[in-house]
Scaffold this motif. Structure first.
Motif, PDB file in Angstrom:
ATOM      1  N   VAL A 219     -11.608  40.263 -22.727  1.00 32.36           N
ATOM      2  CA  VAL A 219     -12.683  39.745 -23.568  1.00 32.36           C
ATOM      3  C   VAL A 219     -12.573  38.230 -23.716  1.00 32.36           C
ATOM      4  O   VAL A 219     -13.586  37.546 -23.901  1.00 32.36           O
ATOM      5  CB  VAL A 219     -12.704  40.458 -24.938  1.00 32.36           C
ATOM      6  CG1 VAL A 219     -11.815  39.769 -25.961  1.00 32.36           C
ATOM      7  CG2 VAL A 219     -14.127  40.537 -25.501  1.00 32.36           C
ATOM      8  N   LYS A 220     -11.380  37.675 -23.577  1.00 37.36           N
ATOM      9  CA  LYS A 220     -11.243  36.215 -23.556  1.00 37.36           C
ATOM     10  C   LYS A 220     -11.965  35.644 -22.333  1.00 37.36           C
ATOM     11  O   LYS A 220     -12.628  34.606 -22.428  1.00 37.36           O
ATOM     12  CB  LYS A 220      -9.762  35.816 -23.522  1.00 37.36           C
ATOM     13  CG  LYS A 220      -9.033  36.008 -24.835  1.00 37.36           C
ATOM     14  CD  LYS A 220      -7.565  35.619 -24.681  1.00 37.36           C
ATOM     15  CE  LYS A 220      -6.787  35.879 -25.947  1.00 37.36           C
ATOM     16  NZ  LYS A 220      -5.338  35.556 -25.783  1.00 37.36           N
ATOM     17  N   ARG A 221     -11.833  36.331 -21.211  1.00 35.31           N
ATOM     18  CA  ARG A 221     -12.532  35.872 -20.007  1.00 35.31           C
ATOM     19  C   ARG A 221     -14.045  35.989 -20.191  1.00 35.31           C
ATOM     20  O   ARG A 221     -14.804  35.116 -19.758  1.00 35.31           O
ATOM     21  CB  ARG A 221     -12.076  36.686 -18.790  1.00 35.31           C
ATOM     22  CG  ARG A 221     -10.645  36.386 -18.357  1.00 35.31           C
ATOM     23  CD  ARG A 221     -10.320  37.009 -17.009  1.00 35.31           C
ATOM     24  NE  ARG A 221     -10.308  38.459 -17.057  1.00 35.31           N
ATOM     25  CZ  ARG A 221      -9.233  39.184 -17.373  1.00 35.31           C
ATOM     26  NH1 ARG A 221      -8.097  38.595 -17.683  1.00 35.31           N
ATOM     27  NH2 ARG A 221      -9.312  40.509 -17.373  1.00 35.31           N
ATOM     28  N   SER A 226     -20.006  33.195 -21.932  1.00 40.47           N
ATOM     29  CA  SER A 226     -20.984  34.146 -22.474  1.00 40.47           C
ATOM     30  C   SER A 226     -21.552  33.616 -23.786  1.00 40.47           C
ATOM     31  O   SER A 226     -20.806  33.162 -24.658  1.00 40.47           O
ATOM     32  CB  SER A 226     -20.337  35.516 -22.708  1.00 40.47           C
ATOM     33  OG  SER A 226     -20.014  36.138 -21.492  1.00 40.47           O
ATOM     34  N   ASP A 227     -22.873  33.689 -23.918  1.00 40.17           N
ATOM     35  CA  ASP A 227     -23.509  33.283 -25.170  1.00 40.17           C
ATOM     36  C   ASP A 227     -23.347  34.363 -26.244  1.00 40.17           C
ATOM     37  O   ASP A 227     -23.290  34.061 -27.435  1.00 40.17           O
ATOM     38  CB  ASP A 227     -25.008  33.045 -24.940  1.00 40.17           C
ATOM     39  CG  ASP A 227     -25.259  32.040 -23.827  1.00 40.17           C
ATOM     40  OD1 ASP A 227     -24.738  30.912 -23.943  1.00 40.17           O
ATOM     41  OD2 ASP A 227     -25.953  32.383 -22.853  1.00 40.17           O
ATOM     42  N   VAL A 246     -11.346  38.402 -31.227  1.00 38.42           N
ATOM     43  CA  VAL A 246     -10.794  37.651 -30.091  1.00 38.42           C
ATOM     44  C   VAL A 246     -11.904  36.918 -29.353  1.00 38.42           C
ATOM     45  O   VAL A 246     -11.742  35.751 -28.960  1.00 38.42           O
ATOM     46  CB  VAL A 246     -10.033  38.598 -29.142  1.00 38.42           C
ATOM     47  CG1 VAL A 246      -9.682  37.889 -27.835  1.00 38.42           C
ATOM     48  CG2 VAL A 246      -8.767  39.114 -29.808  1.00 38.42           C
ATOM     49  N   ALA A 247     -13.049  37.567 -29.164  1.00 35.49           N
ATOM     50  CA  ALA A 247     -14.162  36.927 -28.459  1.00 35.49           C
ATOM     51  C   ALA A 247     -14.619  35.668 -29.183  1.00 35.49           C
ATOM     52  O   ALA A 247     -14.863  34.625 -28.559  1.00 35.49           O
ATOM     53  CB  ALA A 247     -15.323  37.901 -28.308  1.00 35.49           C
ATOM     54  N   LEU A 248     -14.748  35.749 -30.493  1.00 35.61           N
ATOM     55  CA  LEU A 248     -15.197  34.587 -31.268  1.00 35.61           C
ATOM     56  C   LEU A 248     -14.169  33.455 -31.204  1.00 35.61           C
ATOM     57  O   LEU A 248     -14.521  32.285 -31.049  1.00 35.61           O
ATOM     58  CB  LEU A 248     -15.468  34.999 -32.711  1.00 35.61           C
ATOM     59  CG  LEU A 248     -16.688  35.912 -32.917  1.00 35.61           C
ATOM     60  CD1 LEU A 248     -16.725  36.456 -34.343  1.00 35.61           C
ATOM     61  CD2 LEU A 248     -17.981  35.166 -32.602  1.00 35.61           C
ATOM     62  N   LYS A 249     -12.895  33.807 -31.331  1.00 31.47           N
ATOM     63  CA  LYS A 249     -11.855  32.781 -31.269  1.00 31.47           C
ATOM     64  C   LYS A 249     -11.777  32.143 -29.886  1.00 31.47           C
ATOM     65  O   LYS A 249     -11.374  30.982 -29.746  1.00 31.47           O
ATOM     66  CB  LYS A 249     -10.495  33.381 -31.645  1.00 31.47           C
ATOM     67  CG  LYS A 249     -10.340  33.671 -33.132  1.00 31.47           C
ATOM     68  CD  LYS A 249      -8.931  34.153 -33.463  1.00 31.47           C
ATOM     69  CE  LYS A 249      -8.774  34.376 -34.955  1.00 31.47           C
ATOM     70  NZ  LYS A 249      -7.409  34.848 -35.299  1.00 31.47           N
ATOM     71  N   ALA A 255     -20.591  37.290 -31.247  1.00 31.62           N
ATOM     72  CA  ALA A 255     -19.979  38.544 -30.794  1.00 31.62           C
ATOM     73  C   ALA A 255     -20.283  39.611 -31.830  1.00 31.62           C
ATOM     74  O   ALA A 255     -20.216  39.353 -33.032  1.00 31.62           O
ATOM     75  CB  ALA A 255     -18.477  38.384 -30.608  1.00 31.62           C
ATOM     76  N   ARG A 256     -20.637  40.802 -31.360  1.00 33.81           N
ATOM     77  CA  ARG A 256     -21.072  41.874 -32.250  1.00 33.81           C
ATOM     78  C   ARG A 256     -20.400  43.191 -31.859  1.00 33.81           C
ATOM     79  O   ARG A 256     -20.251  43.505 -30.675  1.00 33.81           O
ATOM     80  CB  ARG A 256     -22.587  42.068 -32.154  1.00 33.81           C
ATOM     81  CG  ARG A 256     -23.406  40.802 -32.402  1.00 33.81           C
ATOM     82  CD  ARG A 256     -23.548  40.499 -33.864  1.00 33.81           C
ATOM     83  NE  ARG A 256     -24.330  39.277 -34.077  1.00 33.81           N
ATOM     84  CZ  ARG A 256     -24.935  38.984 -35.225  1.00 33.81           C
ATOM     85  NH1 ARG A 256     -24.864  39.811 -36.251  1.00 33.81           N
ATOM     86  NH2 ARG A 256     -25.622  37.849 -35.347  1.00 33.81           N
TER      87      ARG A 256
END
Length: 323
Positions: A219-221, A226-227, A246-249, A255-256
């Motif tokens: 998810v970091k990748r 990614s918007d 993790v996506a937001l950080k 991210a939802r």
């Protein structure tokens, strides 16, 4: 009068969809679900399951349709029907109670959670006080703390907890972690604990499981470029909630966490050119497929799959179900 053409004749807006690899079911979840399915096939319905077998509403509802009955505690189970313990693990008092009632039970605890239990027992036998990094009230934490006598484990949830933790007397220390934590957040907590207690021994093997680590790296990748990142998973799924964090950080604009495609608010896609899609370790792949189909109805979507770790881990089923 101005005539408006039907919406269907307008060209769909282009959208890039990136699928995370890996995503969805891990080996522990797959094993737990198979245990319930095979128990129903072998012993007939109903088969009772203490707590949700895994934290996903769709999985639970499907197993209910096959004949599983989900309960909170053993006192809701008859003595003469099989009962399955969830993948998150249970306190020792639960199988003890089942044995006292001469119940037939199947333990679907993930082997990687069981490894944490064994590690805690081993460190306790060495005379150490255990620091458990995890989330209060999560079934895995309840199960791990229930392996040892009251007071043998102290739960640490945050960096602040790590800063204020007080060693009980002069007891030597050890630590363990919940298997579904944020890898980065856990590292921050451990850095504080190690600075305060340099003698902390390392567990024999990392407690945060391979599936959690792999999905967070994936998810970091996704977040890079990614918007919007959509994570399919239930609200009570710790590993799914962590993926959103993790996506937001990692830099995603938004991210939802969604239970399935029906929970999308399509206004989230305003101004979005690239959307990343993943699923927590307890979410079935069909939910991803339904989500992609829903996106295709609204966008001219190009779907690509990111490179990532390829998982080949499998866990054995209880022998009684394979004979």
């Amino acid at each position: 009068m101005t005539l408006h053409a039907p919406a269907s004749v307008f060209p769909k807006r282009s959208l890039t969809v990136r699928l995370a690899t890996p995503r969805g079911f891990c080996a522990g979840v797959d094993r737990a679900i198979q245990i319930v399915e095979r128990a129903i096939a072998k012993y007939g319905a109903p088969v009772y399951v203490r707590h949700e077998i895994v934290h996903n509403r769709h999985v639970v509802e499907r197993l209910k349709s096959l004949g599983a009955v989900f309960v909170r505690e053993l006192d809701q189970c008859p003595d003469d029907r099989p009962v399955v313990f969830s993948a998150h693990g249970v306190p020792k008092s639960v199988p003890d109670t089942a044995r006292a009632r001469d119940m037939f039970f199947l333990d679907a605890t993930c082997p990687l959670v069981s490894k944490v239990h064994v590690e805690c027992e081993r460190r306790h036998a060495e005379g150490r006080h255990i620091i458990l990094i995890g989330h209060a009230g999560h079934p895995e934490v309840v199960g791990t703390m229930g392996q040892l006598p009251a007071g043998a484990i102290t739960l640490v949830e945050t960096v602040e907890d790590a800063q204020t933790f007080q060693r009980p007397g002069d007891a030597p220390l050890a630590y363990a972690t919940q298997t579904t934590l944020s890898v980065d957040d856990t590292a921050e907590i451990l850095s504080v604990l190690r600075a305060r207690f340099p003698e902390l021994p390392e567990p024999h093997k990392e407690d945060i499981c391979y599936a959690t680590t792999n999905r967070q790296e994936a998810v970091k990748r996704l977040a890079d470029g990614s918007d919007l990142v959509l994570v399919i998973g239930s609200q009570n799924s710790s590993n799914s909630v962590r993926l959103v964090e993790v996506a937001l950080k990692a830099g995603a604009r938004d991210a939802r966490l969604i239970d399935d495609a029906s929970h999308i608010d399509w206004s989230w896609f305003d101004g979005v050119e690239t959307v990343g899609v993943t699923a927590g370790a307890s979410a079935p792949e069909r939910l991803i497929e339904d989500l992609i189909a829903a996106i295709h109805t609204r966008f001219d979507a190009e779907v690509t799959e990111d490179d990532g770790a390829r998982e080949a881990v499998t866990f054995k089923l209880p022998r009684v179900l394979t004979n």
